[in-house]
Every structure is written in C-alpha cells, then in structure tokens.
Enzyme design. Structure first.
Site, mmCIF file in Angstrom:
data_model
loop_
_atom_site.group_PDB
_atom_site.id
_atom_site.type_symbol
_atom_site.label_atom_id
_atom_site.label_comp_id
_atom_site.label_asym_id
_atom_site.label_seq_id
_atom_site.Cartn_x
_atom_site.Cartn_y
_atom_site.Cartn_z
ATOM 1 N N LYS A 134 -12.697 -23.670 -48.236
ATOM 2 C CA LYS A 134 -13.003 -24.844 -47.771
ATOM 3 C C LYS A 134 -13.460 -25.697 -48.994
ATOM 4 O O LYS A 134 -13.835 -25.325 -49.996
ATOM 5 C CB LYS A 134 -14.291 -24.706 -47.118
ATOM 6 C CG LYS A 134 -14.228 -23.945 -45.593
ATOM 7 C CD LYS A 134 -13.430 -24.721 -44.667
ATOM 8 C CE LYS A 134 -13.216 -23.691 -43.523
ATOM 9 N NZ LYS A 134 -12.270 -24.288 -42.305
ATOM 10 N N ASP A 140 -8.889 -26.325 -47.698
ATOM 11 C CA ASP A 140 -8.913 -26.713 -46.187
ATOM 12 C C ASP A 140 -10.122 -27.815 -46.134
ATOM 13 O O ASP A 140 -11.384 -27.505 -46.535
ATOM 14 C CB ASP A 140 -9.218 -25.846 -44.978
ATOM 15 C CG ASP A 140 -9.470 -26.122 -43.652
ATOM 16 O OD1 ASP A 140 -9.175 -27.592 -43.484
ATOM 17 O OD2 ASP A 140 -9.420 -25.615 -42.933
ATOM 18 N N GLU A 161 -4.965 -28.271 -46.333
ATOM 19 C CA GLU A 161 -5.104 -28.558 -44.874
ATOM 20 C C GLU A 161 -6.172 -29.728 -44.352
ATOM 21 O O GLU A 161 -7.196 -29.869 -45.202
ATOM 22 C CB GLU A 161 -5.734 -27.096 -44.305
ATOM 23 C CG GLU A 161 -5.808 -26.954 -42.856
ATOM 24 C CD GLU A 161 -6.081 -25.542 -42.366
ATOM 25 O OE1 GLU A 161 -5.477 -24.686 -43.093
ATOM 26 O OE2 GLU A 161 -6.811 -25.269 -41.604
ATOM 27 N N GLU A 220 -4.962 -28.262 -36.049
ATOM 28 C CA GLU A 220 -5.688 -27.480 -35.282
ATOM 29 C C GLU A 220 -6.695 -28.250 -34.411
ATOM 30 O O GLU A 220 -6.945 -27.862 -33.443
ATOM 31 C CB GLU A 220 -6.580 -26.627 -36.310
ATOM 32 C CG GLU A 220 -7.483 -27.465 -36.967
ATOM 33 C CD GLU A 220 -8.665 -26.781 -37.902
ATOM 34 O OE1 GLU A 220 -8.281 -26.221 -38.939
ATOM 35 O OE2 GLU A 220 -9.694 -26.568 -37.733
ATOM 36 N N ASP A 268 -3.577 -24.473 -32.397
ATOM 37 C CA ASP A 268 -4.311 -23.232 -31.997
ATOM 38 C C ASP A 268 -4.371 -22.777 -30.718
ATOM 39 O O ASP A 268 -4.214 -23.453 -29.766
ATOM 40 C CB ASP A 268 -5.940 -23.569 -31.972
ATOM 41 C CG ASP A 268 -7.077 -22.322 -32.012
ATOM 42 O OD1 ASP A 268 -6.753 -21.886 -30.900
ATOM 43 O OD2 ASP A 268 -7.710 -22.274 -32.622
ATOM 44 N N HIS A 323 -3.433 -21.693 -36.169
ATOM 45 C CA HIS A 323 -4.818 -21.694 -36.449
ATOM 46 C C HIS A 323 -5.461 -20.842 -35.518
ATOM 47 O O HIS A 323 -5.267 -20.656 -34.122
ATOM 48 C CB HIS A 323 -5.294 -23.127 -36.112
ATOM 49 C CG HIS A 323 -7.050 -23.179 -36.196
ATOM 50 N ND1 HIS A 323 -7.927 -23.095 -35.083
ATOM 51 C CD2 HIS A 323 -7.734 -23.199 -37.586
ATOM 52 C CE1 HIS A 323 -9.155 -23.048 -35.613
ATOM 53 N NE2 HIS A 323 -8.895 -23.425 -36.780
ATOM 54 N N GLU A 341 -3.731 -16.912 -40.184
ATOM 55 C CA GLU A 341 -5.056 -16.842 -40.315
ATOM 56 C C GLU A 341 -5.658 -15.635 -40.178
ATOM 57 O O GLU A 341 -5.539 -14.958 -38.966
ATOM 58 C CB GLU A 341 -5.558 -18.036 -39.812
ATOM 59 C CG GLU A 341 -6.995 -18.269 -39.950
ATOM 60 C CD GLU A 341 -7.456 -19.808 -39.644
ATOM 61 O OE1 GLU A 341 -6.882 -20.399 -38.882
ATOM 62 O OE2 GLU A 341 -8.131 -20.373 -40.700
HETATM 63 MG MG MG Z 1 -8.772 -25.616 -40.927
#
Ligand code: MG
Length: 375
Positions: free
Chosen positions: A167, A195, A221, A247, A270, A297, A330
C-alpha cells in the site's frame, strides 16, 4: 434446476488488530453471502463485494423475487433480467455486487450439475495451480512501518511468494521511503507492485511514480480516482510503470473506456462486484481486443477467492506467447477471521501458488454451521 430458495447471510467478525489503507480504517471484516437452492437438491454459493447490509437487502428485496422459481441454468437470461431492473437506479456499486453474488451462485450450480470444477465448465484445460502475489503492507499504528514491512516481506518470501503488493498513499516522501525499504528487503528478483487506492491527483501520482520507477515496480494500482479518467491518461503518458485499476469499476460498460483509451495495462475486475462470472468474461473479452491484461481483484472470503481463481484459470493469456504463461492472481494476506473458517475445503496455498479446486462447482464446500458463528 428450478430455483426454490434464496438465502442471504451477513457475516461480521472483529479483527485482532485494526489496519488501514489510504481510504479506510478496518476494525471488522464483513461480507454478504447468498445461497441458491434448487429443486434437484443442489446449492450454489455467491458473495457480494463491498458494504454487506445494502448488498444483502438488494438481493432479498429486489433480485431474489425476480429469479425465484426460474431455471438456474438460464443464468445469462437471469443476469440481463436483473441488470435491466437495476439500470434505472444503480448501474454500478451495490446493486451490481448483489447481481454478482447471485451470478456466481448460478455458475456454481451449473458446474455442480455438470460434475466439473467451474474453471473446466468455463472452458479451461485441467490446471493444477496458479501463481499468486501477496497483498499486504497495510498501515497500522504503533510499530514503525519500516520495521513492520521488513518483517512482512520476510514472511511472504518464506511462504514462497515471488511477487508482493504494498500500500502507498501516505504522501510522496513517506511512500518513496517505504517502497525503497521493501525493495531492499525483498531484493531485485521479486516483483513489487504499489497500490494507492486512488489517494492521489494525477500530478502527485506522477511525482510518486518518478520517485519509485528506479525500484522496478511491476504495476502502480489505482493511482488516481476511478472517476478521473483523464487523470489516468496523464499518469499513463508520464510514467513507464504499468498502470493497474478497475476494482471500483463495474460491468463491461464501466470497463470499456478504461480499455479503449488504454488507461490501464492491467484491468482488475472484482468477481464479486463487477457483475459476477458472466460479466467478468465479457470484460475480459473486451480487454483482449485492446491487449490489456486482466487479473482479478480478490478481497473476499473463500467463495470470492474461488470465483476469482476459476475465472482467471479460464482466461487464456492475451496476447499469446510461446514463453511460459505469466499469470498472477491476488492473494490478500490481511487478517480475515472467516475467510477460510466458513468452508470445509479452503483453497490450498503452496509455495506462492494457489491450487485450483478440482471438485464440482466452486469446489470449496460451505459449512453452514460455521456461518452462524459469524452472523
Ligand atoms: Mg487495490
């Protein structure tokens, strides 16, 4: 295969440690599940991504009454029936998450009836496993993130991961320092993705991208808001790092401009939000026209994970290549008290790979008794 009962479940569990990414803090984990029972005695399971209570309500009050009593094999017809009912009031978001859950359950039923794992019904050759990347490196209070992240990197390496996603979104200086720390911890040969969960403006995202380009970032991302398509275009033009996103996007209609304008190099529907298996296949077909990779995702329970895995196994690499297929799915490593607790056959993870379930349907066998613990 007549649909004779549709049940919904709102699951919730407290986390032992609160964690955050650039948009939200989490102290609980929640999800909405759906079970579709048929006259033949089969039960199909699905999951909705995002806020659980409204997704559960949408299934119960809007979509279940529409499809109850219909033949579960009519899933394409039923998808369009439900979508037509939602278009006037919600073409994205929770209503699509509710449709996704029902669509996944219908595909689970179809594959169970065929006596095959879902990925085989979707047309894939027998597959043993798919490499995955660790999603982790969330923010938390207390211990300095440099120390926490270095420990996490070690853990993922020892679990066999050869790709990891961290992240960012704490500000350009702080992000750049943390990316350098993680790259130093994992060495040059492990893939590293970042991300931002759309924390930045285009100018900021470009500045961060330039600071971290030297660390061989596999993708960046959600650099900017999913509403800012021109921002995506600016970031894409300015950076050599591939861009990922999607996502927060729904349906082929939502993905179409991202793909046609080549705003992303990796599209990330997703399965539990984009419209389910049916719609993810259409999104992937669109992506193939524009030579954009698709990698789902996946943040849900074993049900959502299984849906993502079966879908992904059934997608041929595009463009084609003689070299080894380069799939990467993922594998969220954040705390999730009921992710595997609600099924009898959790997806097996070994040495950085997810084994594909080989029993009919989604292949994970939901345990209703353990569901009640989290309701
Ligand atoms: Mg993400």
């Amino acid at each position: 295969m007549k649909i004779c009962r549709i049940q919904t479940f709102h699951l919730r569990a407290n986390l032992s440690t609160e964690f955050a990414f650039s948009q939200f803090r989490y102290s609980t984990r929640e999800t909405a599940l759906v079970a579709i029972e048929t006259s033949g005695g089969l039960t199909g399971w699905g999951e909705a991504y995002g806020p659980a209570a409204p997704a559960k309500a949408a299934i119960e009050h809007l979509f279940a009454p529409l499809i109850d009593g219909r033949d579960a094999r009519d899933h394409e017809d039923l998808w369009h029936l439900m979508f037509a009912r939602s278009v006037d009031h919600g073409q994205k978001g929770t209503l699509l998450a509710a449709i996704s859950a029902l669509d996944i359950a219908l595909w689970d039923l179809k594959a169970q009836a065929a006596g095959l794992p879902l990925y085989r019904v979707l047309g894939a050759a027998e597959t043993v496993s798919i490499p995955c990347y660790a999603t982790g490196f969330y923010f938390s209070d207390g211990e300095p993130l440099e120390i926490k992240f270095a420990r996490e990197a070690e853990q993922y390496l020892s679990q066999g991961f050869r790709a990891m996603k961290m992240k960012v979104g704490l500000g350009i200086q702080r992000d750049a320092a943390l990316v350098a720390a993680v790259r130093a911890a994992i060495g040059p040969d492990v893939r590293l993705m970042i991300d931002a969960n759309h924390a930045y403006t285009a100018v900021e995202a470009i500045a961060l991208g330039r600071r971290v380009e030297q660390h061989d970032i596999f993708w960046f991302e959600e650099p900017v808001s999913p509403l800012d398509l021109d921002g995506y275009a600016e970031v894409k033009r300015a950076l050599t790092i591939p861009i990922a996103g999607g996502e927060c996007e729904h349906t082929r209609f939502g993905f179409e401009p991202l793909l046609r304008r080549r705003l992303v190099d990796f599209a990330q529907p997703d399965l539990c939000g984009c419209g389910g298996i049916s719609e993810a296949m259409k999104i992937a077909t669109l992506a193939s026209i524009y030579n954009v990779h698709v990698t789902p995702h996946a943040w849900g329970s074993s049900i959502g994970q299984a849906a993502a895995l079966h879908f992904y196994a059934a997608r041929p690499r595009h463009p084609a290549t003689l070299t080894l297929e380069d799939k990467l799915i993922e594998c969220d490593r954040s705390e999730h008290p009921f992710r595997t607790a609600i099924v009898e056959r959790p997806i097996q993870f070994e040495a950085g790979q997810w084994n594909l379930p080989q029993t009919p349907g989604l292949g994970i066998a939901v345990n209703r008794e353990s569901l009640t613990r989290f309701q």
